[in-house]
Design a protein around this motif. Structure first.
Motif, PDB file in Angstrom:
ATOM      1  N   TYR A   1       7.047   6.125   1.325  1.00  0.00           N
ATOM      2  CA  TYR A   1       6.596   5.207   2.360  1.00  0.00           C
ATOM      3  C   TYR A   1       5.519   4.273   1.818  1.00  0.00           C
ATOM      4  O   TYR A   1       4.587   4.712   1.147  1.00  0.00           O
ATOM      5  N   LEU A   2       5.675   2.978   2.132  1.00  0.00           N
ATOM      6  CA  LEU A   2       4.719   1.948   1.735  1.00  0.00           C
ATOM      7  C   LEU A   2       4.490   1.042   2.946  1.00  0.00           C
ATOM      8  O   LEU A   2       5.288   1.038   3.884  1.00  0.00           O
ATOM      9  N   GLU A   3       3.419   0.259   2.875  1.00  0.00           N
ATOM     10  CA  GLU A   3       3.123  -0.651   3.975  1.00  0.00           C
ATOM     11  C   GLU A   3       2.542  -1.950   3.430  1.00  0.00           C
ATOM     12  O   GLU A   3       1.809  -1.952   2.445  1.00  0.00           O
ATOM     13  N   ILE A   4       2.903  -3.041   4.084  1.00  0.00           N
ATOM     14  CA  ILE A   4       2.376  -4.356   3.743  1.00  0.00           C
ATOM     15  C   ILE A   4       1.642  -4.863   4.982  1.00  0.00           C
ATOM     16  O   ILE A   4       2.240  -4.967   6.059  1.00  0.00           O
TER      17      ILE A   4
ATOM     18  N   ASN B   1       0.860  -1.182   0.000  1.00  0.00           N
ATOM     19  CA  ASN B   1       0.000   0.000   0.000  1.00  0.00           C
ATOM     20  C   ASN B   1       0.894   1.228   0.000  1.00  0.00           C
ATOM     21  O   ASN B   1       1.779   1.354   0.848  1.00  0.00           O
ATOM     22  N   TYR B   2       0.643   2.115  -0.934  1.00  0.00           N
ATOM     23  CA  TYR B   2       1.401   3.366  -1.022  1.00  0.00           C
ATOM     24  C   TYR B   2       0.867   4.321   0.042  1.00  0.00           C
ATOM     25  O   TYR B   2      -0.338   4.588   0.104  1.00  0.00           O
ATOM     26  N   ILE B   3       1.746   4.842   0.895  1.00  0.00           N
ATOM     27  CA  ILE B   3       1.366   5.787   1.943  1.00  0.00           C
ATOM     28  C   ILE B   3       1.593   7.229   1.474  1.00  0.00           C
ATOM     29  O   ILE B   3       0.750   8.085   1.666  1.00  0.00           O
ATOM     30  N   GLY B   4       2.746   7.495   0.870  1.00  0.00           N
ATOM     31  CA  GLY B   4       3.043   8.843   0.403  1.00  0.00           C
ATOM     32  C   GLY B   4       4.536   9.085   0.305  1.00  0.00           C
ATOM     33  O   GLY B   4       5.338   8.180   0.494  1.00  0.00           O
ATOM     34  N   PHE B   5       4.877  10.342   0.017  1.00  0.00           N
ATOM     35  CA  PHE B   5       6.289  10.722  -0.072  1.00  0.00           C
ATOM     36  C   PHE B   5       6.479  12.088   0.544  1.00  0.00           C
ATOM     37  O   PHE B   5       5.527  12.858   0.731  1.00  0.00           O
ATOM     38  N   GLU B   6       7.732  12.390   0.875  1.00  0.00           N
ATOM     39  CA  GLU B   6       8.102  13.717   1.355  1.00  0.00           C
ATOM     40  C   GLU B   6       9.514  14.029   0.890  1.00  0.00           C
ATOM     41  O   GLU B   6      10.309  13.130   0.664  1.00  0.00           O
TER      42      GLU B   6
END
Length: 170
Positions: free
Chosen positions: A116-119, A102-107
């Motif tokens: 940032y991603l999450e499984i 799952n794509y969370i975002g970037f900075e």
């Protein structure tokens, strides 16, 4: 006097090599990927760090559209490109099985972009395999530094182009 001149020349060369302006490129093509096992939430938390100028260059090359990761007005548009690129160039297997991220975002952090991603739904891990081709379609000297963390155990490696993968056993 000769020693002073040698030191000044050396200092100048080091400064010239490592100065990072928009016009001057950095001498290393490197990205980092870290995967942390969060046993409490039963997730793998993934973060990637890529030099922003290199990342923007590959996004422009592949997707042929205006790219400015630091421009707040383009944040939604950039999220689409960043997600598309990362999900196409980074694959993870947990316990021998491909997992969906799952794509969370970037900075933006100085001259780098953190993504940032999450499984989810990972109750335990025995093996984690990373397959990364981040920036491979831009540089043939690309290096990916990979860290996989489970509790207080940290396993790290570097993946040098054209190699693509690293596996850690716990």
């Amino acid at each position: 006097m000769q020693l002073l001149n040698t030191k000044l020349v050396t200092l100048f060369l080091v400064f010239a090599l490592f100065s990072t302006t928009k016009e001057a490129k950095h001498p290393l093509h490197v990205s980092t990927t870290e995967v942390n096992f969060n046993s409490k939430d039963k997730t793998l938390e993934v973060s990637c760090r890529i030099f922003s100028d290199d990342f923007e260059s590959i996004l422009v090359k592949l997707y042929k559209q205006k790219t400015d990761l630091a421009n707040p007005a383009l944040k939604t548009q950039m999220d689409v490109l960043v997600k598309k690129y990362l999900l196409g160039h980074l694959q993870i297997k947990a316990n021998g099985k491909p997992v969906s991220m799952n794509y969370i975002g970037f900075e933006i952090d100085h001259e780098a972009t953190n993504i940032y991603l999450e499984i989810e739904k990972i109750s335990s891990i025995k093996t984690v395999e990373i397959n990364s081709t981040i920036l491979y379609d831009l540089f043939d000297d690309q290096m990916s530094i990979v860290h996989i963390v489970k509790g207080n155990i940290r396993k790290s490696s570097k993946i040098l182009y054209p190699d693509r993968s690293f596996m850690a056993n716990f």
